[in-house]
Enzyme design. Structure first.
Site, PDB file in Angstrom:
ATOM      1  N   ASP A  49       0.828  -1.212   0.000  1.00 54.51           N
ATOM      2  CA  ASP A  49       0.000   0.000   0.000  1.00 54.51           C
ATOM      3  C   ASP A  49       0.862   1.262   0.000  1.00 54.51           C
ATOM      4  O   ASP A  49       0.536   2.250  -0.662  1.00 54.51           O
ATOM      5  CB  ASP A  49      -0.930   0.020   1.230  1.00 54.51           C
ATOM      6  CG  ASP A  49      -2.180  -0.816   0.975  1.00 54.51           C
ATOM      7  OD1 ASP A  49      -2.162  -1.632   0.030  1.00 54.51           O
ATOM      8  OD2 ASP A  49      -3.166  -0.658   1.726  1.00 54.51           O
ATOM      9  N   ASN A  93      -4.896  -2.130  -4.342  1.00 50.69           N
ATOM     10  CA  ASN A  93      -6.070  -2.224  -3.465  1.00 50.69           C
ATOM     11  C   ASN A  93      -5.855  -1.325  -2.242  1.00 50.69           C
ATOM     12  O   ASN A  93      -6.301  -1.627  -1.150  1.00 50.69           O
ATOM     13  CB  ASN A  93      -6.279  -3.686  -3.033  1.00 50.69           C
ATOM     14  CG  ASN A  93      -7.707  -3.931  -2.519  1.00 50.69           C
ATOM     15  OD1 ASN A  93      -8.579  -3.062  -2.633  1.00 50.69           O
ATOM     16  ND2 ASN A  93      -7.936  -5.089  -1.939  1.00 50.69           N
ATOM     17  N   ASP A 317     -10.645  -2.472  12.401  1.00 50.06           N
ATOM     18  CA  ASP A 317      -9.624  -3.398  11.902  1.00 50.06           C
ATOM     19  C   ASP A 317      -9.184  -4.387  12.973  1.00 50.06           C
ATOM     20  O   ASP A 317      -9.152  -5.595  12.754  1.00 50.06           O
ATOM     21  CB  ASP A 317      -8.417  -2.623  11.367  1.00 50.06           C
ATOM     22  CG  ASP A 317      -8.716  -2.003  10.007  1.00 50.06           C
ATOM     23  OD1 ASP A 317      -9.793  -2.305   9.446  1.00 50.06           O
ATOM     24  OD2 ASP A 317      -7.886  -1.221   9.525  1.00 50.06           O
ATOM     25  N   GLU A 345     -11.124  -4.630   2.308  1.00 52.07           N
ATOM     26  CA  GLU A 345     -10.396  -5.359   1.286  1.00 52.07           C
ATOM     27  C   GLU A 345     -11.256  -6.470   0.684  1.00 52.07           C
ATOM     28  O   GLU A 345     -11.143  -6.837  -0.470  1.00 52.07           O
ATOM     29  CB  GLU A 345      -9.109  -5.950   1.859  1.00 52.07           C
ATOM     30  CG  GLU A 345      -7.954  -4.954   1.973  1.00 52.07           C
ATOM     31  CD  GLU A 345      -8.058  -4.011   3.161  1.00 52.07           C
ATOM     32  OE1 GLU A 345      -9.145  -3.896   3.767  1.00 52.07           O
ATOM     33  OE2 GLU A 345      -7.035  -3.358   3.470  1.00 52.07           O
ATOM     34  N   HIS A 389      -5.016  -9.034   3.763  1.00 54.77           N
ATOM     35  CA  HIS A 389      -3.925  -9.254   4.714  1.00 54.77           C
ATOM     36  C   HIS A 389      -4.426  -9.621   6.110  1.00 54.77           C
ATOM     37  O   HIS A 389      -3.856 -10.483   6.777  1.00 54.77           O
ATOM     38  CB  HIS A 389      -3.056  -7.987   4.769  1.00 54.77           C
ATOM     39  CG  HIS A 389      -3.824  -6.718   5.086  1.00 54.77           C
ATOM     40  ND1 HIS A 389      -3.347  -5.773   5.931  1.00 54.77           N
ATOM     41  CD2 HIS A 389      -5.032  -6.263   4.679  1.00 54.77           C
ATOM     42  CE1 HIS A 389      -4.219  -4.774   6.011  1.00 54.77           C
ATOM     43  NE2 HIS A 389      -5.246  -5.058   5.266  1.00 54.77           N
ATOM     44  N   ARG A 390      -5.483  -8.962   6.555  1.00 58.80           N
ATOM     45  CA  ARG A 390      -5.928  -9.214   7.935  1.00 58.80           C
ATOM     46  C   ARG A 390      -6.541 -10.601   8.104  1.00 58.80           C
ATOM     47  O   ARG A 390      -6.469 -11.186   9.183  1.00 58.80           O
ATOM     48  CB  ARG A 390      -6.906  -8.134   8.388  1.00 58.80           C
ATOM     49  CG  ARG A 390      -6.274  -6.768   8.371  1.00 58.80           C
ATOM     50  CD  ARG A 390      -6.832  -5.803   9.382  1.00 58.80           C
ATOM     51  NE  ARG A 390      -6.193  -4.521   9.174  1.00 58.80           N
ATOM     52  CZ  ARG A 390      -4.957  -4.225   9.542  1.00 58.80           C
ATOM     53  NH1 ARG A 390      -4.229  -5.108  10.203  1.00 58.80           N
ATOM     54  NH2 ARG A 390      -4.421  -3.054   9.266  1.00 58.80           N
ATOM     55  N   LYS A 415       0.542  -6.425   2.027  1.00 55.98           N
ATOM     56  CA  LYS A 415      -0.190  -5.154   2.017  1.00 55.98           C
ATOM     57  C   LYS A 415       0.255  -4.264   3.178  1.00 55.98           C
ATOM     58  O   LYS A 415       0.402  -3.057   3.023  1.00 55.98           O
ATOM     59  CB  LYS A 415      -1.691  -5.424   2.111  1.00 55.98           C
ATOM     60  CG  LYS A 415      -2.541  -4.198   1.916  1.00 55.98           C
ATOM     61  CD  LYS A 415      -3.991  -4.621   1.775  1.00 55.98           C
ATOM     62  CE  LYS A 415      -4.794  -3.638   0.964  1.00 55.98           C
ATOM     63  NZ  LYS A 415      -5.034  -2.361   1.611  1.00 55.98           N
TER      64      LYS A 415
END
Ligand code: DC
Length: 645
Positions: A49, A93, A317, A345, A389-390, A415
């Site tokens: 990112d 993204n 998040d 995402e 990613h998370r 990311k």
């Protein structure tokens, strides 16, 4: 697709230096670019990112240099709108690049195209575009109305206006407007329509704008006035805090896996809202201590984590990590007010529900909530990550449930945290494996069983699985080269190991699988790749706390390549023949020493030469030659090596 198999874990403790915050990194880069003067940024996150933002800034005429130290960048601010007046930007993204750049470019008086990956084109941006149009900006949709890609043209910016922006879809729209509006040079008022979500992210924006010399006047959370006649000014040196969202995985690991686990880079003084994840963790029982620049988490003093019902709107998040912590709680847990997950995402509510079910949880999914009921027993899951990613980082924590997890497309962590899995491995202790291999009749079976007994570990005699497949095949009249049918057999083999006996569909076959026909059959089926694949997961499932002794050909190479101790146990052909000779005589069978030696040497050669899983000492295996050694001594050797490893 690439996959990563994470071993079951015993515990988590230690210390992690966090990578820089994504939210802060991309905001600081944009502000430094628009500012007058040169900024020296420290601890900038290195990730996809951030790379998208850096590329975009270059394309827009902003000069920057990576300096010698990691994460250190110098940005030469342009002191106003971007000097390059036409550009075509690809932003992957990266929402933290896309939204603020849209606003800044809409006020820069040029022709710009902005696009991203397909998922970026499904993430709404209409509310931001509406707000920009309200003051005269020209922004057009290139695909679906309300979504990227976008085309921007020079507009007639009306001074002194009021911009309306919805606050309940993504707080990034408000962040984008706040950061871009000083470019107009005139005072502008932003009015938030609807409930503002993720307020802590707005606090980050305001705090950073202040660092760059622009003070926004805030009227509750409903209206913001960006002053006129101001310019961003480079603050000289600016430090990026560690990523508080990334901290959540480690803090949860400490709370579930024992701890203490310390994250360095965020703490009491942090401007990131996600540090409040630590409070949520504390509320469900974890022990939390905090300094200015660190946070530490340990498991509750007594018992495990408590069931919870929490409004998580303020930490969207990090809240994903709580969905995983719920797996370890003592009852059903409710995560409320998380509708924004649906436009991240991926649709994170749906993705999380699907993947949690894979590991055994019962999940109820609502428009803006999740209820997670912990599994009675974890199931090995193959986790899809949805280019998020998370999702990947969250599900690594499931391994603390004493289960293996396979992560599909693990590189999606690039990311925000390219070295996540290394960092995670460094602060966790996996269930130990001692892998023992060696030639036929070396005594590895006897030694492995005795070592397992001494340590209280589980024992896997992988050879017996191949023998069982051969036996089941011969009984079911499956040709021993019918790879597909044998692989299916291997997958569904109704075998059990109980009190030293081996059962196949309830029948004791301990002796039957040792017969010569089975040995020959086993070596045939073991050469079939599909059979080996079918047995891989079955073998890995033996890895459970407190540990495993795994014996057989590919234990240290394919099945448990991360085994902490690998032993290659051998003896000269003569010694092995003598042992076999003695066994045969004890069973009242005839035997001929020279014949036995020849057979063993022949078999060694075949084993070493075969294409699939050949017999060889791995580079990282310890050699144990038992030619002049009894069983007790060999066992002692392995135990000593285990203590030292
Ligand atoms: O160790 P054993 O003799 O019981 O093994 C039976 C057969 O299976 C032998 O041919 C080696 C093979 N084998 C294998 O290929 N991979 C393993 N992990 C274990 C055994």
């Amino acid at each position: 697709m690439e996959t990563l198999d994470l071993p079951p874990l015993l515990s988590a403790a230690g210390s992690v230096r966090l990578p820089g915050s994504k939210s802060i990194s991309n905001r600081v880069l944009l502000l430094a670019a628009l500012a007058e003067g040169t900024s020296e940024i420290h601890d900038l996150l290195s990730s996809d990112d951030v790379d998208r933002m850096l590329e975009a800034l270059s394309a827009l005429g902003v000069r920057w240099e990576a300096l010698d130290a990691p994460g250190r960048f110098r940005v030469h601010g342009v002191g106003g709108p971007f000097p390059v007046k036409a550009a075509d930007l690809f932003l992957g993204n990266a929402g933290t690049a896309f939204r603020p750049l849209t606003a800044a470019l809409a006020l820069s008086g040029g022709h710009y195209q902005l696009s991203g990956v397909p998922r970026m084109h499904e993430r709404p941006i209409g509310d931001l575009v509406d707000g920009l149009r309200e003051i005269g900006a020209r922004v057009d949709y290139q695909g679906n109305a309300g979504f990227p890609p976008l085309a921007i043209a020079p507009g007639e910016i009306r001074p002194g206006g009021v911009v309306h922006v919805r606050g309940d879809v993504s707080s990034q729209f408000l962040t984008a407007l706040l950061m871009a509006l000083p470019l107009t040079g005139v005072e502008t008022r932003i009015e938030v329509v609807g409930e503002l979500i993720s307020k802590p992210y707005i606090e980050i924006t305001l705090a950073l704008m202040q660092r760059f010399g622009v003070a926004v006047v805030r009227d509750g959370w409903r209206a913001f006035t960006v002053p006129g006649g101001v310019r961003y000014r480079a603050p000289g040196d600016i430090y990026v805090e560690g990523d508080a969202s990334s901290a959540s995985y480690f803090l949860a690991a400490g709370a579930i896996g024992g701890g203490p686990l310390r994250v360095e880079g965020v703490g009491r003084g942090s401007i990131q809202g996600d540090v409040r994840f630590a409070e949520a963790l504390e509320a469900i029982g974890a022990r939390i201590t905090m300094g200015d620049n660190w946070i530490e988490a340990s498991k509750p003093d007594v018992g495990g984590l408590k069931a919870f019902d929490l409004d998580l709107n303020h930490i969207p998040d990090a809240a994903m990590t709580l969905a995983i912590a719920a797996l370890f709680a003592d009852g059903p847990c409710r995560l409320r007010n998380i509708a924004s997950w649906r436009v991240k995402e991926t649709d994170r509510i749906s993705a999380m529900a699907t993947e949690l079910r894979k590991v055994g949880a019962t999940v109820e999914e609502g428009a803006d909530y999740l209820v997670v009921e912990p599994p009675a027993r974890f199931v090995r899951g193959v986790i899809d990550t949805y280019d998020d990613h998370r999702m990947a980082m969250c599900f690594s924590l499931v391994t603390l449930g004493n289960t293996e997890v396979r992560i599909n497309d693990p590189k999606c962590v690039n990311k925000t945290f390219p070295r996540y899995f290394e960092a995670f491995a460094a602060v966790t202790r996996s269930v130990p494996v001692i892998a023992i291999d060696g030639p036929s009749a070396s005594g590895k079976g006897t030694v492995a069983a005795a070592v397992a007994e001494a340590l209280g570990y589980h024992h896997l005699d992988s050879g017996s699985l191949y023998r069982l497949v051969a036996l089941a095949g011969m009984r079911g009249e499956v040709a021993l080269d019918d790879e597909a049918r044998l692989a299916r057999l291997a997958e569904t083999l109704p075998a059990r190991f109980e009190a030293g006996r081996i059962l196949l569909g309830g029948e004791d076959v301990t002796d039957a699988i040792r017969e010569e026909a089975c040995s020959v059959g086993a070596s045939k089926v073991a050469a079939l790749p599909a059979v080996r694949d079918a047995l891989t997961l079955r073998q890995r499932a033996y890895r459970r706390a407190p540990g495993l002794v795994a014996e057989g050909r590919d234990m240290g190479s394919v099945i448990f390549p991360d085994a902490g101790l690998k032993i290659f146990l051998t003896a000269s052909a003569r010694v092995r023949a003598e042992r076999r000779h003695k066994q045969l005589l004890e069973k009242g069978m005839a035997a001929n020493m020279e014949g036995l030696i020849r057979d063993l040497e022949e078999r060694d050669r075949r084993d070493a030469a075969r294409a699939v899983a050949p017999l060889r000492q791995l580079d990282d295996a310890l050699l144990l030659d038992t030619s002049g050694m009894g069983v007790t001594e060999a066992v002692e050797f392995v135990l000593a090596a285990a203590r030292a490893s």
